[in-house]
Structures are given as structure tokens and as C-alpha cells.
Write an enzyme that holds these catalytic residues in place. Structure first.
Site, PDB file in Angstrom:
ATOM      1  N   HIS A   1       0.913  -1.264   0.088  1.00 20.49           N
ATOM      2  CA  HIS A   1       0.138   0.207  -0.170  1.00 20.49           C
ATOM      3  C   HIS A   1       0.870   1.013  -0.003  1.00 20.49           C
ATOM      4  O   HIS A   1       1.952   1.197   0.589  1.00 20.49           O
ATOM      5  CB  HIS A   1      -0.986  -0.060   1.138  1.00 20.49           C
TER       6      HIS A   1
ATOM      7  N   ASP B   1      -8.220  -5.310  -0.518  1.00 19.78           N
ATOM      8  CA  ASP B   1      -8.356  -6.244  -1.647  1.00 19.78           C
ATOM      9  C   ASP B   1      -8.262  -7.737  -1.585  1.00 19.78           C
ATOM     10  O   ASP B   1      -8.828  -8.278  -2.163  1.00 19.78           O
ATOM     11  CB  ASP B   1      -7.641  -5.803  -2.810  1.00 19.78           C
TER      12      ASP B   1
HETATM   13  N1  ACO Z   1       3.886  -7.505  -4.588  1.00 19.42           N
HETATM   14  C1  ACO Z   1       5.394  -7.666  -4.933  1.00 19.42           C
HETATM   15  N2  ACO Z   1       6.181  -6.718  -4.453  1.00 19.42           N
HETATM   16  C2  ACO Z   1       5.671  -5.448  -4.111  1.00 19.42           C
HETATM   17  C3  ACO Z   1       4.328  -5.473  -3.933  1.00 19.42           C
HETATM   18  C4  ACO Z   1       3.350  -6.658  -4.331  1.00 19.42           C
HETATM   19  N3  ACO Z   1       2.102  -6.413  -4.075  1.00 19.42           N
HETATM   20  N4  ACO Z   1       3.843  -4.077  -3.589  1.00 19.42           N
HETATM   21  C5  ACO Z   1       5.018  -3.353  -3.591  1.00 19.42           C
HETATM   22  N5  ACO Z   1       6.101  -4.324  -3.928  1.00 19.42           N
HETATM   23  C6  ACO Z   1       7.442  -3.856  -3.699  1.00 19.42           C
HETATM   24  C7  ACO Z   1       7.569  -3.102  -5.013  1.00 19.42           C
HETATM   25  O1  ACO Z   1       8.435  -3.935  -6.147  1.00 19.42           O
HETATM   26  C8  ACO Z   1       8.955  -2.480  -4.595  1.00 19.42           C
HETATM   27  O2  ACO Z   1      10.101  -3.077  -4.232  1.00 19.42           O
HETATM   28  P1  ACO Z   1      11.593  -2.464  -4.720  1.00 19.42           P
HETATM   29  O3  ACO Z   1      11.802  -1.396  -3.860  1.00 19.42           O
HETATM   30  O4  ACO Z   1      12.560  -3.544  -4.416  1.00 19.42           O
HETATM   31  O5  ACO Z   1      11.494  -2.054  -6.052  1.00 19.42           O
HETATM   32  C9  ACO Z   1       8.652  -1.843  -2.933  1.00 19.42           C
HETATM   33  O6  ACO Z   1       7.739  -2.881  -2.614  1.00 19.42           O
HETATM   34  C10 ACO Z   1       7.829  -0.711  -2.904  1.00 19.42           C
HETATM   35  O7  ACO Z   1       6.605  -0.541  -4.018  1.00 19.42           O
HETATM   36  P2  ACO Z   1       6.094   0.346  -4.785  1.00 19.42           P
HETATM   37  O8  ACO Z   1       5.229  -0.106  -5.983  1.00 19.42           O
HETATM   38  O9  ACO Z   1       7.345   1.234  -5.240  1.00 19.42           O
HETATM   39  O10 ACO Z   1       5.135   1.046  -3.839  1.00 19.42           O
HETATM   40  P3  ACO Z   1       3.894   1.899  -4.094  1.00 19.42           P
HETATM   41  O11 ACO Z   1       3.604   2.816  -2.992  1.00 19.42           O
HETATM   42  O12 ACO Z   1       4.211   2.973  -5.421  1.00 19.42           O
HETATM   43  O13 ACO Z   1       2.748   1.137  -4.503  1.00 19.42           O
HETATM   44  C11 ACO Z   1       0.961  -0.245  -4.663  1.00 19.42           C
HETATM   45  C12 ACO Z   1       1.807   0.607  -3.785  1.00 19.42           C
HETATM   46  C13 ACO Z   1       0.686   0.138  -6.117  1.00 19.42           C
HETATM   47  C14 ACO Z   1      -0.353  -0.553  -4.094  1.00 19.42           C
HETATM   48  C15 ACO Z   1       1.840  -1.632  -4.762  1.00 19.42           C
HETATM   49  O14 ACO Z   1       2.117  -2.032  -3.637  1.00 19.42           O
HETATM   50  C16 ACO Z   1       1.338  -2.556  -5.486  1.00 19.42           C
HETATM   51  O15 ACO Z   1       1.532  -2.691  -6.711  1.00 19.42           O
HETATM   52  N6  ACO Z   1       0.400  -3.645  -4.883  1.00 19.42           N
HETATM   53  C17 ACO Z   1      -0.234  -4.513  -5.778  1.00 19.42           C
HETATM   54  C18 ACO Z   1      -1.439  -4.231  -6.384  1.00 19.42           C
HETATM   55  C19 ACO Z   1      -2.660  -3.674  -5.337  1.00 19.42           C
HETATM   56  O16 ACO Z   1      -2.775  -4.690  -4.572  1.00 19.42           O
HETATM   57  N7  ACO Z   1      -3.364  -2.681  -5.616  1.00 19.42           N
HETATM   58  C20 ACO Z   1      -4.424  -2.490  -4.523  1.00 19.42           C
HETATM   59  C21 ACO Z   1      -4.041  -1.280  -3.522  1.00 19.42           C
HETATM   60  S1  ACO Z   1      -5.176  -0.878  -2.332  1.00 19.42           S
HETATM   61  C22 ACO Z   1      -6.414  -0.109  -3.258  1.00 19.42           C
HETATM   62  O17 ACO Z   1      -6.128   0.682  -4.300  1.00 19.42           O
HETATM   63  C23 ACO Z   1      -7.737  -0.399  -2.836  1.00 19.42           C
END
Ligand code: ACO
Length: 372
Positions: A258, A309
């Protein structure tokens, strides 16, 4: 000029509607745990978000009656749904287009006075569940079921999907999911809705913008993919191998991580408890056990927490809902928050127009076409 990637931690506006502080979410001052522990109805929460106070008995009765009187959709909208159900469209695209059509059929759609916006808000709130249920039935070759004005939004939605009255536990589960998804500060779709409202566009344009934004897998689109992932893992029979492979390929695991919450998503535990209660001792318990396995692995391997989710997927599955419409259920709840934010933006408007940091080439000389 300072630039923040993805506008992380940037404060873009003031709001009285909802807040996230120290991994806790509150609606107009009420921590969601207060609303959950007291089984607040979704209707009460919509009223709270729109009016910033809980309704008394009369206010709630009037508000509920107004919503119920507007549950029905016109034959024209149903015909459009029928046509769309025969094409291979993403259900969120159908919802986006159909909400836009509600504006086409409302002769006051361009009126942005407070009274007109209130009437449009009630219509959007009341009709979205009917549109979603009708579409879900049409695409599986069934006839839509007319809404029942004696039922709450949660009960009526399940009734319109299945044609039979849901059990109190099923209604409680969906009501809780709707309350938990209702608003969430400046998430991507709400921000998009506020940007649109800040240009003084009509509410149908704002909600359509928000639906398009919610559709993406990094936002609301994650929940439909969670159940598909659980299905794949169950078929493969080895959650650890499945997750290891995905993570090795740098794929995101849906339902985890998140932007704001890093230690816990305060909504997730209610959905986890609900998923456990609904599945205990049934053949669906396997989905709950599998989800716990995935949660443990993600915590240990990546330190990532499940978001709203993740367990909502199991809850919806047990309610007999097809995964293709999970994100639409998110939309039928979040529209309450979008509307609250659109109205707040309209009342205290300033055009939202940030700047960008130009990092491209500069001072180039125009080269005539024949010389390129
Ligand atoms: N699976 C694997 N790795 C992840 C995930 C995930 N779900 N979420 C974050 N990470 C990792 C990233 O790869 C990144 O790693 P790195 O630093 O080694 O590159 C680190 O954690 C930070 O992640 P970001 O994507 O930069 O974090 P951001 O705050 O931009 O993204 C987000 C948040 C988009 C929700 C992300 O966690 C994600 O894509 N999750 C999966 C999709 C999801 O479940 N979305 C629903 C969100 S809640 C909602 O909208 C209701």
C-alpha cells in the site's frame, strides 16, 4: 521545484471527509472500528460522508427512502446493458459507459447547482448497484431482476444478483465490505474525481473519470485478480513455489502492499475475520486457509502486508459473486466517497493544476521536412 515520484506524501488538498493517521482510517471523525463494532449500515455511512455527521432516526429514514425510490433503471439503460453484455467488454468499461449514459438520460445533468447535484448524487448512488446486478445477469444469459424497495443496498444487491433473499450473515458481510470501501482520503480515483470537479465539470463526468481510474490493477482492479491468483495457486498446489516464481520475475502480487499503510491496512482485519466466519466448516474454508498461507509467505519473504483487496476476494467468492465484477462492487461503494469529495471540491473550489518538471531536450532548431 521539488518533485515527488507518484506524488508520494504530497498534500494536495484539505478535506473533512476522511483521514488516515498512524495506520488508522476515520470517516468524518469516526474511526472505522467504531463503525464496524456498531454494525453501521452502508446507508448511515453514505449519509455521514455527505453530511459530516451521523443521521438521526428521521434523517436516516428519509435518506433511505429517497435512495430506495431511485433504485430502478430505465428500459433504455437496460437495453444498453444488453447490447454491451453481448460484446467482450471489461465489466468496468461497461460500468463507466453506463454511468456516463445516466448523465445522457438526465435532462438536468449539466446543472451544477447544489440541489441538482444532490438529486444526481442520489440517482448515481441508488442506480449503480442495479446496473451492476443487471449486467452480471445479462452477461450470463439471465434476465435482470427488478430491485426491491424494502431492502437495504447490501441486501437488495445480493437479491438482484441471485433472485433469492440473502441470509442475514450474507447481508452483514456485504454491508461491512461496502462500509470499509466507502472512502479513503486522496486515493487515485478520488483524486481524479476531484481534479475533474475542480474544472467545474458535471458530476457524471467526475464519476466516470473516477471509475476509469479505479479500473487499473494497481488500484481497485487488484481485487478481481486476487481470486484468479488464489485459483491458480490452488490448481498448482504449491503456494510457496508460485509466489517465489512471481517475485523472482518482479511481478506484483495482487492484494499486497500500500502507498500509505506500511504496518497494517486497518480495513483488512475485518475482511479477514468475515472471510473466516463465512468459510468456517464449509467447502470454501480452503480459500481462507490458502489466503493465510499467502499472507504468511508475503510477510516473511517481502515484509508486505495484505491490503483491503486481499480478503475481500474470498468474502465476495463465498457470497457467490463472480470475480469479474469484484471491482464493480468496489465502485458501487466508493461512489459514496467520490460524491462526497466532488461536492466538497465544488463548495471550496480552486482549479487543480500542478506543474511538471521538464526533463526533455531544449533550444532545438527547426529542421525543414525535406532535410530530416
Ligand atoms: N508484490 C510484490 N512486490 C511489491 C508489492 C506487491 N504487491 N507491492 C510493493 N512491492 C515492492 C515493490 O516491488 C518495491 O520493491 P523494490 O523497492 O525492491 O523495487 C517496493 O515494494 C515498493 O513498492 P512500490 O510499488 O514502489 O510502492 P507504491 O507505494 O508505489 O505502490 C501499490 C503501492 C501500487 C499498492 C503496490 O504495493 C502494488 O502494486 N500492489 C499490488 C496491487 C494492489 O494490491 N493494489 C491495491 C492497492 S489498495 C487499493 O487501491 C484499494
Amino acid at each position: 521545484m521539488m518533485e515527488s515520484e507518484g506524488m508520494k506524501d504530497l498534500i494536495a488538498c484539505q478535506t473533512r471527509i476522511s483521514a488516515i493517521v498512524d495506520d488508522q482510517l476515520s470517516y468524518a471523525g469516526y474511526n472505522i472500528s467504531e463503525l464496524m463494532d456498531n454494525e453501521a449500515s452502508f446507508e448511515e455511512v453514505i449519509y455521514l460522508l455527505w453530511n459530516l455527521h451521523l443521521p438521526n432516526q428521521k434523517e436516516l429514514a428519509d435518506f433511505t427512502a429517497e435512495l430506495r425510490a431511485n433504485y430502478g433503471i430505465s428500459d433504455a439503460i437496460e437495453q444498453c446493458l444488453l447490447i454491451q453484455s453481448r460484446r467482450h467488454l471489461h465489466p468496468m468499461s461497461v460500468l463507466r459507459s453506463t454511468v456516463s449514459l445516466l448523465g445522457v438520460y438526465n435532462v438536468h445533468a449539466e446543472d451544477t447547482s447544489e440541489e441538482a447535484v444532490y438529486e444526481q448524487s442520489i440517482q448515481l448512488m441508488a442506480k449503480m448497484p442495479t446496473i451492476i446486478a443487471a449486467f452480471a445477469r445479462l452477461r450470463s444469459g439471465q434476465t435482470p431482476i427488478a430491485p426491491r424497495e424494502d431492502l437495504s443496498i447490501a441486501a437488495n444487491f445480493l437479491y438482484m444478483l441471485k433472485g433469492e433473499e440473502p441470509t442475514p450473515l450474507q447481508v452483514k458481510a456485504l454491508n461491512r465490505a461496502l462500509v470499509l470501501h466507502a472512502d479513503h482520503e486522496l486515493n487515485a480515483s478520488t483524486f481524479a474525481a476531484r481534479v475533474c470537479a475542480s474544472t467545474l465539470a458535471d458530476i457524471y463526468s467526475c464519476v466516470t473519470t473516477a471509475i476509469g481510474t479505479l479500473k487499473g490493477p494497481l488500484h481497485g482492479g487488484a481485487n478481481e485478480r486476487v481470486f484468479d491468483m488464489l485459483t491458480d495457486i490452488r490448481e498448482m498446489g504449491d503456494s510457496e513455489a508460485y509466489l517465489q516464481e512471481k517475485l523472482a520475475c518482479k511481478e506484483k502480487i495482487m492484494g499486497f502492499g500500500h502507498r500509505v499503510y506500511k504496518k497494517q491496512d486497518p480495513r483488512e482485519k475485518y475482511l479477514r475475520d468475515m472471510a473466516e466466519e463465512l468459510t468456517k466448516g464449509t467447502e470454501d474454508e480452503v480459500w481462507f486457509d490458502l489466503s493465510r498461507e499467502v499472507e504468511d509467505y508475503m510477510k516473511n519473504a517481502k515484509g508486505l502486508i495484505p491490503n483491503v483487496d486481499f480478503y475481500s476476494a474470498t468474502v465476495y467468492h463465498v457470497l457467490g459473486i463472480d470475480s469479474s465484477i469484484y471491482t464493480l462492487i468496489f465502485a458501487m461503494s466508493r461512489v459514496s466517497g467520490w460524491i462526497a469529495h466532488i461536492q466538497e471540491q465544488q463548495r471550496h473550489n480552486k482549479l487543480i493544476r500542478p506543474r511538471s518538471d521538464y526533463v526533455g531536450l531544449v533550444d532545438l532548431t527547426y529542421i525543414p521536412m525535406e532535410a530530416r
